[in-house]
Design an enzyme around this catalytic site. Sequence first.
Site, PDB file in Angstrom:
ATOM      1  N   THR A 206       0.684  -1.178  -0.022  1.00 19.67           N
ATOM      2  CA  THR A 206       0.041   0.114  -0.233  1.00 19.67           C
ATOM      3  C   THR A 206       1.085   1.301  -0.180  1.00 19.67           C
ATOM      4  OG1 THR A 206      -1.623   1.376   1.417  1.00 19.67           O
ATOM      5  CG2 THR A 206      -0.038  -0.457   2.554  1.00 19.67           C
ATOM      6  N   ASP A 207       0.088   2.475  -0.577  1.00 23.38           N
ATOM      7  CA  ASP A 207       0.961   3.716  -0.568  1.00 23.38           C
ATOM      8  C   ASP A 207       0.981   4.064   0.931  1.00 23.38           C
ATOM      9  OD1 ASP A 207      -1.666   4.307  -0.006  1.00 23.38           O
ATOM     10  OD2 ASP A 207      -1.667   5.898  -1.684  1.00 23.38           O
ATOM     11  N   GLU A 208       0.112   3.697   2.092  1.00 21.19           N
ATOM     12  CA  GLU A 208       0.218   4.232   3.264  1.00 21.19           C
ATOM     13  C   GLU A 208       1.417   3.966   4.031  1.00 21.19           C
ATOM     14  OE1 GLU A 208      -3.426   3.566   5.278  1.00 21.19           O
ATOM     15  OE2 GLU A 208      -4.558   3.220   3.351  1.00 21.19           O
TER      16      GLU A 208
ATOM     17  N   TYR B  25      -1.670  -0.397  10.952  1.00 21.03           N
ATOM     18  CA  TYR B  25      -1.939  -1.323   9.718  1.00 21.03           C
ATOM     19  C   TYR B  25      -0.667  -0.803   8.666  1.00 21.03           C
ATOM     20  CZ  TYR B  25      -3.222  -1.683   4.857  1.00 21.03           C
ATOM     21  OH  TYR B  25      -3.437  -1.862   3.437  1.00 21.03           O
TER      22      TYR B  25
ATOM     23  N   LYS C  39       2.333  -3.479   7.353  1.00 17.22           N
ATOM     24  CA  LYS C  39       2.488  -3.341   6.003  1.00 17.22           C
ATOM     25  C   LYS C  39       3.888  -3.100   5.588  1.00 17.22           C
ATOM     26  CE  LYS C  39       0.096  -4.538   2.877  1.00 17.22           C
ATOM     27  NZ  LYS C  39      -0.372  -5.913   2.393  1.00 17.22           N
TER      28      LYS C  39
HETATM   29  P1  NAD Z   1      -9.583  -7.395   2.256  1.00 18.74           P
HETATM   30  O1  NAD Z   1      -9.586  -7.080   3.658  1.00 18.74           O
HETATM   31  O2  NAD Z   1     -10.696  -7.120   1.676  1.00 18.74           O
HETATM   32  O3  NAD Z   1      -9.106  -8.954   2.156  1.00 18.74           O
HETATM   33  C1  NAD Z   1      -8.037  -9.793   2.761  1.00 18.74           C
HETATM   34  C2  NAD Z   1      -8.164 -11.168   2.691  1.00 18.74           C
HETATM   35  O4  NAD Z   1      -6.940 -11.662   3.069  1.00 18.74           O
HETATM   36  C3  NAD Z   1      -9.686 -11.426   3.034  1.00 18.74           C
HETATM   37  O5  NAD Z   1     -10.133 -12.444   2.042  1.00 18.74           O
HETATM   38  C4  NAD Z   1      -9.305 -12.227   4.303  1.00 18.74           C
HETATM   39  O6  NAD Z   1     -10.083 -13.533   4.620  1.00 18.74           O
HETATM   40  C5  NAD Z   1      -7.888 -12.809   3.938  1.00 18.74           C
HETATM   41  N1  NAD Z   1      -6.953 -13.197   5.075  1.00 18.74           N
HETATM   42  C6  NAD Z   1      -6.628 -12.246   6.047  1.00 18.74           C
HETATM   43  N2  NAD Z   1      -5.851 -12.854   6.987  1.00 18.74           N
HETATM   44  C7  NAD Z   1      -5.561 -13.967   6.542  1.00 18.74           C
HETATM   45  C8  NAD Z   1      -4.814 -15.020   7.017  1.00 18.74           C
HETATM   46  N3  NAD Z   1      -4.032 -14.976   8.370  1.00 18.74           N
HETATM   47  N4  NAD Z   1      -4.447 -16.000   6.336  1.00 18.74           N
HETATM   48  C9  NAD Z   1      -5.040 -16.091   5.023  1.00 18.74           C
HETATM   49  N5  NAD Z   1      -5.954 -15.101   4.504  1.00 18.74           N
HETATM   50  C10 NAD Z   1      -6.312 -13.937   5.269  1.00 18.74           C
HETATM   51  O7  NAD Z   1      -8.242  -6.526   1.602  1.00 18.74           O
HETATM   52  P2  NAD Z   1      -8.130  -5.755   0.222  1.00 18.74           P
HETATM   53  O8  NAD Z   1      -8.511  -4.459   0.443  1.00 18.74           O
HETATM   54  O9  NAD Z   1      -8.485  -6.696  -0.976  1.00 18.74           O
HETATM   55  O10 NAD Z   1      -6.437  -5.811   0.119  1.00 18.74           O
HETATM   56  C11 NAD Z   1      -5.866  -6.792  -0.243  1.00 18.74           C
HETATM   57  C12 NAD Z   1      -4.223  -6.587  -0.407  1.00 18.74           C
HETATM   58  O11 NAD Z   1      -3.982  -5.298  -0.770  1.00 18.74           O
HETATM   59  C13 NAD Z   1      -3.637  -6.350   1.247  1.00 18.74           C
HETATM   60  O12 NAD Z   1      -2.519  -6.724   1.289  1.00 18.74           O
HETATM   61  C14 NAD Z   1      -3.731  -4.595   1.343  1.00 18.74           C
HETATM   62  O13 NAD Z   1      -2.901  -4.218   2.300  1.00 18.74           O
HETATM   63  C15 NAD Z   1      -3.478  -4.255   0.084  1.00 18.74           C
HETATM   64  N6  NAD Z   1      -3.949  -2.865  -0.541  1.00 18.74           N
HETATM   65  C16 NAD Z   1      -5.322  -2.633  -0.197  1.00 18.74           C
HETATM   66  C17 NAD Z   1      -5.496  -1.420  -0.769  1.00 18.74           C
HETATM   67  C18 NAD Z   1      -7.091  -1.072  -0.673  1.00 18.74           C
HETATM   68  O14 NAD Z   1      -7.382   0.059  -1.204  1.00 18.74           O
HETATM   69  N7  NAD Z   1      -7.922  -1.892  -0.257  1.00 18.74           N
HETATM   70  C19 NAD Z   1      -4.590  -0.556  -1.380  1.00 18.74           C
HETATM   71  C20 NAD Z   1      -3.272  -0.806  -1.679  1.00 18.74           C
HETATM   72  C21 NAD Z   1      -3.073  -2.151  -1.078  1.00 18.74           C
HETATM   73  P1  TYD Z   2     -10.676   4.091   4.410  1.00 16.56           P
HETATM   74  O1  TYD Z   2     -11.538   4.019   3.281  1.00 16.56           O
HETATM   75  O2  TYD Z   2     -10.722   3.384   5.652  1.00 16.56           O
HETATM   76  O3  TYD Z   2      -9.246   3.817   3.928  1.00 16.56           O
HETATM   77  P2  TYD Z   2      -7.743   4.355   4.157  1.00 16.56           P
HETATM   78  O4  TYD Z   2      -7.888   4.647   5.740  1.00 16.56           O
HETATM   79  O5  TYD Z   2      -6.848   3.002   4.126  1.00 16.56           O
HETATM   80  O6  TYD Z   2      -7.424   5.406   3.301  1.00 16.56           O
HETATM   81  O7  TYD Z   2     -10.813   5.621   4.564  1.00 16.56           O
HETATM   82  C1  TYD Z   2     -10.581   6.624   3.318  1.00 16.56           C
HETATM   83  C2  TYD Z   2     -10.554   7.780   4.150  1.00 16.56           C
HETATM   84  O8  TYD Z   2     -11.966   8.081   4.624  1.00 16.56           O
HETATM   85  C3  TYD Z   2      -9.744   8.128   5.199  1.00 16.56           C
HETATM   86  O9  TYD Z   2      -9.326   9.502   5.176  1.00 16.56           O
HETATM   87  C4  TYD Z   2     -10.668   7.906   6.474  1.00 16.56           C
HETATM   88  C5  TYD Z   2     -11.879   8.466   6.043  1.00 16.56           C
HETATM   89  N1  TYD Z   2     -13.162   8.003   6.545  1.00 16.56           N
HETATM   90  C6  TYD Z   2     -14.177   8.776   7.139  1.00 16.56           C
HETATM   91  O10 TYD Z   2     -14.175   9.842   6.848  1.00 16.56           O
HETATM   92  N2  TYD Z   2     -15.314   8.115   7.566  1.00 16.56           N
HETATM   93  C7  TYD Z   2     -15.401   6.633   7.528  1.00 16.56           C
HETATM   94  O11 TYD Z   2     -16.529   5.873   8.129  1.00 16.56           O
HETATM   95  C8  TYD Z   2     -14.208   5.841   7.034  1.00 16.56           C
HETATM   96  C9  TYD Z   2     -14.469   4.238   7.355  1.00 16.56           C
HETATM   97  C10 TYD Z   2     -13.211   6.433   6.485  1.00 16.56           C
END
Ligand code: NAD
Ligand code: TYD
Length: 374
Positions: free
Chosen positions: A155-157, A180, A184
């Site tokens: 992630t970019d975070e 988080y 990561k």
């Molecule tokens: P998500 O929470 O929707 O899915 C995570 C999946 O991992 C779930 O299916 C969960 O059951 C599985 N999981 C969790 N713990 C586990 C374990 N111990 N063993 C096996 N499986 C397990 O997450 P997402 O949003 O799809 O993100 C997927 C990946 O992409 C993550 O690594 C996240 O850090 C990264 N990422 C997410 C975003 C975003 O915007 N959502 C952006 C950049 C990177």
């Molecule tokens: P989120 O979807 O949790 O993603 P991330 O924290 O990984 O960027 O949140 C996106 C942005 O929205 C973040 O600045 C936090 C804000 N946010 C709210 O203002 N209200 C909410 O209920 C949630 C879940 C997030």
Amino acid sequence: MDNNGNANANSPSPLERAGERCILITGGAGFIGSHVVRLFVNKYPDYTIVNLDKLTYAGNLENLRDIEHKTNYKFIKGDIVDSDFIHQLFDTYKFSAVIHLAAESHVDRSIASPMEFVTTNIIGTVNLLNAARQLWKPALDTVDSSANLFYHISTDEVYGTLGEHGLFTEKTSYDPHSPYSASKASSDHMVRSYADTYGLPAVITNCSNNYGPFHFPEKLIPLALNNIKNNKSIPVYGKGENIRDWLFVEDHAKAIDLVFHKGKAGQTYNIGGHNEWKNIDLIKLLCSIMDKKLNRTPGTSAKLITFVTDRAGHDLRYAIDASKIKKELGWVPSVRFEEGLEKTVDWYLANESWLNNVTSGNYKQYYEKQYAQR
Ligand code: NAD
Ligand code: TYD
């Protein structure tokens, strides 16, 4: 192995099918993982895709209903934190590559309960690295290891927060603030350390915020859509001035496909949408789209906006410089934000039962019905 990860003599061994690559995708039942699994299963019939997922609250096999009967797809329920299980799995399937998405992914949950983030995101990743290293060691020591790849999705975070100006590049120093992002960042460092120390062929991508179908409604966009639909208040943290760079999830999946096939081992690529939005502006936009879709008087949904206490350690701004992946691999986002949001809103409105199952917890029964008793 059966679907609970136990050795089973009747399980079809993917390796029995000559010429195939057997790829492990972790976290494939989650939001982004399900899009990646779908893309790979459909696009590469000669690959066997093994989806390993623990099915935490975020894992939902309903996300993959359309591809679950494909012969090149196999689901295994299991925990990446269980090192014996992981070693046994690698021993059975002899994966040639890993695309690692499994993680605890929600910042607010990491603030409430950091230890699960440490175990899954750090220890789970190291377990996978150890298993890959052990399996691929002979190849790493002797021959060209380009057949193997450990692809870590990040992630970019990890870069922390930006002020008003500037973008995250691949050279930006890590400065994570939430449990988080710290977990990561730690897993990214472990992946690089295995590449540098043991020669493990590894690649990392750091992506900005994704949105789209199958997004769990704890994250901002699906939470807002669900609350607007149900006339519930939309919680906006602080003043809503934090900025995120949004990317349609299918564009992320396409970037992962490209990096997997064309990226260079040892490299990091940033992926982003060139699409920065202040939270409050994004929520107002969602409200106006929903007013139209639900035939509400303009301004109705915006009345649901409620400013609440800010998230602790809330990063102000994320924005990605994605010029490296554009220049080296030719990737650019293909879905305009208006188009992606429209698709997303339509999907959530058309898939009420998915949303209801997820919010009621009923989605867990899908696994019981489809897999547990096989
Ligand atoms: P998500 O929470 O929707 O899915 C995570 C999946 O991992 C779930 O299916 C969960 O059951 C599985 N999981 C969790 N713990 C586990 C374990 N111990 N063993 C096996 N499986 C397990 O997450 P997402 O949003 O799809 O993100 C997927 C990946 O992409 C993550 O690594 C996240 O850090 C990264 N990422 C997410 C975003 C975003 O915007 N959502 C952006 C950049 C990177
Ligand atoms: P989120 O979807 O949790 O993603 P991330 O924290 O990984 O960027 O949140 C996106 C942005 O929205 C973040 O600045 C936090 C804000 N946010 C709210 O203002 N209200 C909410 O209920 C949630 C879940 C997030």
